[in-house]
Design an enzyme around this catalytic site. Structure first.
Site, PDB file in Angstrom:
ATOM      1  N   PRO A 135       2.676 -13.104   9.149  1.00  0.00           N
ATOM      2  CA  PRO A 135       2.401 -12.552   7.788  1.00  0.00           C
ATOM      3  C   PRO A 135       1.471 -11.477   7.816  1.00  0.00           C
ATOM      4  O   PRO A 135       1.662 -10.623   7.151  1.00  0.00           O
ATOM      5  CB  PRO A 135       2.194 -13.632   7.040  1.00  0.00           C
ATOM      6  CG  PRO A 135       2.860 -14.926   8.023  1.00  0.00           C
ATOM      7  CD  PRO A 135       2.702 -14.479   9.261  1.00  0.00           C
ATOM      8  N   TYR A 136       0.387 -11.707   8.522  1.00  0.00           N
ATOM      9  CA  TYR A 136      -0.816 -10.770   8.235  1.00  0.00           C
ATOM     10  C   TYR A 136      -0.364  -9.586   8.757  1.00  0.00           C
ATOM     11  O   TYR A 136      -0.665  -8.423   8.225  1.00  0.00           O
ATOM     12  CB  TYR A 136      -2.181 -11.256   8.914  1.00  0.00           C
ATOM     13  CG  TYR A 136      -3.348 -10.554   8.740  1.00  0.00           C
ATOM     14  CD1 TYR A 136      -3.868 -10.244   7.684  1.00  0.00           C
ATOM     15  CD2 TYR A 136      -3.593  -9.740   9.921  1.00  0.00           C
ATOM     16  CE1 TYR A 136      -5.057  -9.279   7.681  1.00  0.00           C
ATOM     17  CE2 TYR A 136      -4.875  -9.017  10.111  1.00  0.00           C
ATOM     18  CZ  TYR A 136      -5.378  -8.857   8.995  1.00  0.00           C
ATOM     19  OH  TYR A 136      -6.579  -7.869   8.969  1.00  0.00           O
TER      20      TYR A 136
END
Length: 246
Positions: free
Chosen positions: A157-158
């Site tokens: 996600p990052y």
């Protein structure tokens, strides 16, 4: 007189880490700093240091960057008080939980998207009119290393939100090319920050550069007399080149 004298600079994530270092550096260079962050107490500590160094106070805006409605309020207040923004440094970000892509809780995934990507769009939408009032607007966005944005285990996600943020900024920069606004994207690399410590708890922080070391690069990119390149700038690479020609 310095390149930032009389300029209005807004910094997100200014309560700590790289954002704090950028806010302090811009203030010392002569800018009127608008410091945004979640912690009022941390912003007040920053202001104490700004005042001690410059004799001037920063403008402090405790701000939840996931509060989408707050961006329009922010834009309105800044227009009434300053009429423009000359420099934007968007440093606010979260890494989220480091785990396999399919193991993230939906609420955690949504928060990473909201902070790292959604807030960037809201910030651009709210502040572009103010940047357009500057004779040399500069917008600087902090990202992460290419190995993360191109896909690294446990950083899904990052890395995905930072890659999307870079794409969004480049599209925006292309759209406003005929204006005096110029954008830059900076990858700081490993630095001695709380986010880094949480991601790498076994790492010796003394081996990492302090956030203040990135300040000369940020000031160069914010200089109204220079045109920053749009490609992602790696701080470690820039530092090496700067040292070679010092």
């Amino acid at each position: 007189m310095t390149a930032q004298t009389g300029r209005i600079a807004l910094v997100t994530g200014a309560s700590r880490g790289i954002g704090r270092a950028c806010a302090l550096a811009l203030a010392k260079a002569g800018a009127q700093v608008i410091a945004c962050g979640r912690s009022r107490a941390a912003l007040e500590e920053l202001d104490d240091e700004v005042f001690a160094a410059t004799g001037q106070h920063a403008t402090l805006i405790p701000f939840d960057i996931t509060d989408n409605d707050a961006f329009d309020r922010l834009s309105s207040v800044l227009f009434e008080r300053f009429g423009r923004i000359d420099v934007l440094v968007h440093a606010a970000a979260i890494s989220g939980t480091l785990s396999p892509v399919t193991h993230h809780e939906p609420k955690d995934f949504d928060k990473v998207v909201a902070v790292n990507l959604g807030a960037t769009w809201h910030l651009l939408r709210a502040l572009e009119p103010l940047l357009r009032q500057s004779t040399a607007g500069r917008a600087i966005f902090l990202t992460t290393g290419a190995s993360v944005t191109q896909g690294r285990a446990f950083w899904g996600p990052y890395g995905a939100t930072k890659a999307a943020m870079e794409t969004l900024v480049r599209a925006w920069a292309d759209e406003i090319e005929i204006t005096p606004i110029r954008a830059a994207i900076v990858s700081p690399g490993a630095m001695r920050t709380r986010m880094r410590a949480a991601a790498y708890p076994g790492e010796d922080p003394e081996t990492l550069p302090l956030p203040a070391e990135i300040a000369p690069l940020i000031l160069e990119l914010a200089d109204p007399g220079k045109v920053p390149p749009l490609e992602t700038i790696s701080f470690p690479d820039w530092k090496l080149k700067a040292a070679q020609y010092a």
